[in-house]
Write an enzyme that holds these catalytic residues in place. Structure first.
Site, PDB file in Angstrom:
ATOM      1  CE  LYS A 153     -38.345   6.584  15.960  1.00  0.00           C
ATOM      2  NZ  LYS A 153     -37.218   5.628  16.008  1.00  0.00           N
ATOM      3  NE  ARG A 174     -30.474  12.302  13.800  1.00  0.00           N
ATOM      4  CZ  ARG A 174     -30.040  12.631  15.008  1.00  0.00           C
ATOM      5  NH1 ARG A 174     -29.091  11.919  15.574  1.00  0.00           N
ATOM      6  NH2 ARG A 174     -30.538  13.670  15.645  1.00  0.00           N
ATOM      7  CB  CYS A 480     -18.533 -33.857  17.819  1.00  0.00           C
ATOM      8  SG  CYS A 480     -19.903 -33.206  18.812  1.00  0.00           S
TER       9      CYS A 480
END
Length: 724
Positions: A153, A174, A480
């Protein structure tokens, strides 16, 4: 399943008749030397061959040719269709995406797309089996003859795909089961969806499939989103659903979607139509198989991709065992599943059992238990990404989630923390699905005061933190250290400066050794310094220094892509280079000038300007230039000599059509792909297409051959052909 494995299924192209299937030649003669008939014949062979190669690669995972050979075949087909205005309906080249849509239309399904009853409890599956056997007995069937087909599924987006006479016709989501969104153009771009079926399909075939994003592709795509400073998708299902509902099919084409087909919604042979024709013969009409198991054979014959993890079993206990085995293997699959579907095999049995208004009585989903657990937040760590984006991570009291010990989970961003109201000490639910990073969907027991206070300064470099909607960013730029490491890795990427030998471990080692404290420091590295590091030798040190030396005069677009400007990938970098020509022009461009570039909208323009205005980033760029890293300039023609004119090109010219379009646009004209009432001239080279000439005649648009076009440009002081 015999036909799928026998190698005897029909092909899109027979290698004995099509030279572009096995060991294809790619040394094509120039397009302009072909007649229209020769071009149409070659394009027909190439279309069939490309369909065959798509099937072998995307469906069977067994390619016949290398990627570069496929690319040459595809490019040749595009060139032929473009030069001769050949029809592209059904051509593989249409997969690159059509025009953007205004909205998704709603369409009615050819057959209902019903839900399936489900449960995680095995006893519920046994009760389903009892209902099936009782129902068959009531309808006069032997209940002992029932067999089930078991299949995964899939956790994606369900779609209906319709083929008419074997040709892709449309696709829809759907929706509510009766109607769904029309996603025809979006689904067309998915490589595993055939544009034309193989073999002998019925007149109308509607199939149900599941569109999904493979796990490995999902992870790579999410990394790309994070690098661009964009919000990543939470899971592959969201990524697939969000992609398929994009209004621009070209965007869908760039994202790694795939599909499995698993059911027949409608199979019409066209017998009524054949019977209505005089002498119509119905004997050859392909019949729908009598069982679902046999329909998978038909899928193989038609070239419809389906999973190979299907089994046919004779009783419900074997079906439950199938589910348990697949649940144990789910993490090894490259797609998400949330259970298995157990369906009656025989179609006559299915018809006898029927359906409720919501779900069929002949199918049941045996779901997997949710992979969640409850634990305590022991701390919060804030990570810094390459673009400076700050991502909070919950440090957890270790807990088992679906067989895996989880001690950390993402909190996504400061807005998510505020929405959850989560803080250190709270009891939270943890959700994990496959390889997706575990995350916190809810607080189940509040044990603290308020929500975690997000830092106002970067935890790595102490630069101020700025909020951008739900996200937070360190303003330290390339100064940084956390951003620096990732920036160096990005600089070395293949789609940037392509420096071999600068992977994450080595970059971290160089920074910790104090050798690379800024991006320009790469170009101060010496063989002696590198060779002295653990794990390095003379040869590897020399290789890296040589690799870096080779990038001192990079293409402008590669330099821009390598800087790691948020939202600027290789495509946008090329557009910037083509528009501005040199680095200084880009550094000085304001947002209005940047927005004038193709691929650059207001947000991207703001992102570029913000990056370039950052002191640390500008210092890194200047430091690179001081060390002799100077990107090559691009010659940019500009002018307004052709301002107000619109050209359309057809046929073969002394230069490529794209170069012709770019040339007139550089002098102020517009170049479009189709003739309209706004077109001033149709420029027709050799072997021009009929459709554009017909359109020009209908619209009263003058048609120029190449010499007349050159004269027109010369009158306005523009040279033709363009100088290289």
């Amino acid at each position: 399943m015999t036909s799928a494995q026998s190698g005897s299924s029909p092909r899109h192209a027979d290698p004995d008749e099509n030279p572009y299937v096995e060991a294809p030649p790619t040394d094509f003669e120039p397009v302009e030397e072909l007649s229209e008939g020769e071009a149409a014949e070659q394009a027909s062979l190439l279309r069939a061959a490309v369909r065959e190669h798509d099937h072998r690669y995307y469906v069977e995972a067994d390619p016949l040719i290398p990627d570069e050979t496929y690319d040459r075949l595809f490019a040749r087909l595009e060139a032929l269709e473009d030069a001769f205005d050949l029809p592209t309906e059904g051509s593989p080249t249409r997969r690159v995406g059509g025009e953007p849509l205004d909205e998704l239309e709603t369409v009615e399904h050819v057959a209902p797309m019903r839900s399936i009853d489900n449960a995680t409890d095995a006893d519920a599956v046994r009760e389903f089996d009892e209902r099936v056997r009782s129902g068959l007995d009531d309808e006069g069937f032997d209940p002992d003859d029932v067999a089930y087909v078991c299949e995964p599924k899939f956790d994606g987006l369900s779609v209906e795909v319709v083929y008419e006479d074997g040709v892709y016709a449309r696709a829809a989501t759907r929706g509510d089961g009766t109607e769904g969104d029309d996603v025809t153009e979006q689904v067309r771009t998915i490589r595993s969806v055939p544009g034309r079926l193989r073999g002998d399909p019925p007149a109308t075939l509607a199939v149900r499939g599941e569109v999904y994003m493979p796990r490995d592709a999902f992870e790579a795509y999410n990394e790309e989103l994070v690098e661009r400073g964009e919000e990543p998708f939470a899971n592959p299902r969201n990524a697939a659903a969000g992609t398929l509902r994009q209004l621009d099919p070209a965007v869908v084409a760039e994202r790694p979607l795939d599909v499995f087909f698993f059911d027949v919604l409608a199979w019409e042979t066209g017998e009524e139509r054949a019977a209505g024709d005089e002498g119509g013969d119905e004997s050859d009409a392909p019949r729908r198989p009598d069982a679902h198991w046999a329909e998978f054979d038909a899928f193989d014959a038609f070239g419809l991709r389906r999973t190979d993890r299907v089994e046919r079993v004779g009783d419900v206990e074997a079906a439950i065992d199938y589910r348990d085995r697949l649940m144990a293997e789910r993490d090894d699959l490259n797609y998400e599943i949330d259970g298995v579907v157990i369906a009656v095999d025989d179609r006559a049995h299915r018809e006898a059992l029927g359906s409720t208004s919501r779900a069929p009585r002949w199918a049941f989903a045996h779901k997997f238990p949710p992979r969640t657990a409850t634990t305590t937040v022991e701390g919060v760590t804030v990570q810094v990404g390459r673009t400076g984006r700050l991502t909070p991570v919950a440090e957890l009291d270790p807990v088992d989630v679906g067989g895996v010990t989880v001690s950390r989970a993402t909190l996504h961003n400061p807005a998510e923390i505020e929405a959850l109201g989560v803080n250190v000490g709270d009891r939270v639910r943890i959700y994990r699905a496959g390889d997706v990073i575990p995350y916190v969907p809810e607080v189940v027991e509040k044990r603290s005061e308020g929500a975690y206070e997000f830092p106002e300064r970067c935890p790595v470099c102490d630069a101020p933190v700025e909020r951008d909607g739900p996200l937070a960013f360190c303003t330290g730029g390339l100064g940084c250290p956390a951003q620096l490491e990732r920036a160096v890795e990005h600089w070395a990427r293949r789609d940037a400066l392509d420096v071999e030998g600068l992977g994450p471990e080595r970059v971290e080692q160089l920074r910790e050794a104090g050798l690379v404290e800024s991006l320009p420091d790469l170009y101060d590295l010496t063989v002696e310094e590198l060779a002295a590091l653990e794990g390095w030798g003379e040869t590897s040190a020399e290789n890296l220094v040589a690799e870096l030396e080779a990038t001192r005069e990079p293409p402008l677009d590669a330099f821009l892509a390598g800087l790691g400007i948020p939202d600027v990938g290789a495509t946008t970098a090329r557009a910037l280079a083509a528009e501005f020509g040199d680095l200084d022009a880009i550094l000085d461009a304001d947002e209005e000038a940047l927005r004038a570039v193709d691929d650059v909208g207001p947000e991207v323009a703001d992102s570029i300007r913000t990056f370039l205005d950052n002191e640390e980033n500008r210092a890194a760029i200047e430091g690179l230039r001081e060390r002799g890293v100077e990107p090559e300039s691009v010659e940019v023609e500009s002018g307004d000599a052709l301002d107000g004119l619109t050209f359309v090109f057809t046929g073969s010219l002394s230069t490529t059509r794209s170069e012709a379009q770019a040339h007139v646009e550089a002098h102020g004209a517009d170049a479009t792909s189709s003739v309209s009432g706004n077109t001033d001239y149709l420029v027709a080279g050799e072997n021009p297409g009929r459709s554009k000439r017909d359109d020009a005649e209908d619209e009263g648009v003058p048609v120029l051959d190449e010499d007349e076009f050159a004269d027109l440009l010369a009158e306005r002081g523009v040279a033709w052909p363009p100088e290289e």
